[in-house]
Write an enzyme that holds these catalytic residues in place. Sequence first.
Site, PDB file in Angstrom:
ATOM      1  N   ASP A 160       0.835  -1.205   0.000  1.00 17.80           N
ATOM      2  CA  ASP A 160       0.000   0.000   0.000  1.00 17.80           C
ATOM      3  C   ASP A 160       0.873   1.260   0.000  1.00 17.80           C
ATOM      4  O   ASP A 160       0.585   2.232  -0.697  1.00 17.80           O
ATOM      5  CB  ASP A 160      -0.919   0.000   1.219  1.00 17.80           C
ATOM      6  CG  ASP A 160      -1.659  -1.320   1.364  1.00 17.80           C
ATOM      7  OD1 ASP A 160      -2.419  -1.671   0.451  1.00 17.80           O
ATOM      8  OD2 ASP A 160      -1.456  -2.006   2.377  1.00 17.80           O
ATOM      9  N   HIS A 188      -4.495  -3.402   6.470  1.00 19.91           N
ATOM     10  CA  HIS A 188      -4.288  -3.686   5.044  1.00 19.91           C
ATOM     11  C   HIS A 188      -5.629  -4.118   4.472  1.00 19.91           C
ATOM     12  O   HIS A 188      -5.894  -5.293   4.232  1.00 19.91           O
ATOM     13  CB  HIS A 188      -3.230  -4.774   4.866  1.00 19.91           C
ATOM     14  CG  HIS A 188      -3.046  -5.184   3.433  1.00 19.91           C
ATOM     15  ND1 HIS A 188      -2.657  -4.307   2.460  1.00 19.91           N
ATOM     16  CD2 HIS A 188      -3.225  -6.372   2.815  1.00 19.91           C
ATOM     17  CE1 HIS A 188      -2.594  -4.937   1.301  1.00 19.91           C
ATOM     18  NE2 HIS A 188      -2.938  -6.192   1.489  1.00 19.91           N
TER      19      HIS A 188
END
Length: 329
Positions: A160, A188
Site C-alpha cells: 500500500d 491492510h
Amino acid sequence: MVKEVKRIVVTGAAGQIGYAICPQIARGAALGPDQPVILHMLDIEPAKTALEGVKMELIDSAFPLLTDVIATTDPEVAFKDADYAILVGGFPRKAGMERKDVMSKNVAIYKGQASALERFSKKDVKVVVVANPANTNALILKEHAPSIPPENITCMTRLDHNRAMGQLSVRSGVHISKVKNTIIWGNHSSTQYPDVNHATIDGAPARDVIKDDAWLDGEFITTVQQRGAAIIKARGLSSALSAGSSACDHLRDWVLGTPDGTWVSMGVLSDGSYGAPKDIMYSFPCTCKDGKWSIVQGLTINDASAEKMKITGDELVEEKALAFECLQG
C-alpha cells in the site's frame, strides 16, 4: 568475506505471489546483494507437483546467491532453523463466503503456523505476514507463538505504501526515487488511510508539488485503498508481482535499515501511538536500524486524519474480536 548463509521460508510458495517472490529473494532483493540464502518453500499437498516445478525453475535460473532450495509440504522441514519467514499461504475469500468463514479458516492456519514457527524456527526469526487478513493473521501468530519476540512478527502494508508513492510519482511526473514518507495507517484493507501530509516530492511537501488538495483528499486515497480490486478487474488475478516485490522491500529495510530521513509503513504491534488501539497489528510509519523497527513519533495529525485513523483502527478491533471468537468456537 562471504556471509553466513541465511534460511528464509516462503509459505504458499507454489501460488502466484510465491512464484513472483522466490526469484526476487534468490536475487538478493530481500536480504541484500551479498547475502547467500537457502530457500525453504512450503505449500499444501495438492500443490506439491507445482511446488516441484518452481524448484526446478529456481535451479535452472542459476542464481549465485541461492545456496539450496527445499520444497516441502511438511511444516517441520520448512520452518527448521529458519532465520526469516514470509507467510503468503492463507485461505482466500471465495464467492458466497461470509467474513467469519474466511476468518475461521485463516485463524486455524495461522495458529498452526505459529506452532511450527515456535517449535522449529530460530528463536529470533523475523516474520512478515502477507496473506489476508494480514494484520489479524499476524496477531493470531503472535498470540500462539509466545517464545518469539512480539516485535519480530509484522505484517505487510508496504504494498500500500509503494502504491501511494507510485500514485504521487505519476501525478507529479517526478521519479519514484524522489518520493518519500507517505504513510499507510491501520489495516491492510479498504479502510486503510494513505496519508500524504508528511510526504515529500523531490524534497518539497507533496501538497505543494501536487497543488490539488481535492485529488489528494479524495481520488488519491480511494485509488490506493482499492488498487488491489482494480488489478483483479484488469488482470483477472490478484496482485502478485507487486506483492512479492513489496514483501522483499519490507524485509530488506527491516534487516538492513531505512535510509536516513525516510520511513516506511509496517504493520506492527500497536503500543497506542497516535491514539491507535493497543495490542492489535496496526500500520505505522517506522524507521529501521540494526534489525529493529521503531514507530516514528511526534508527527502532527490533523482532525481529518485522526478520523480516518480511528475508522481503520476500529475495524482491526472488530477483526480481533471475530478472530478470538473463531478460536473459541
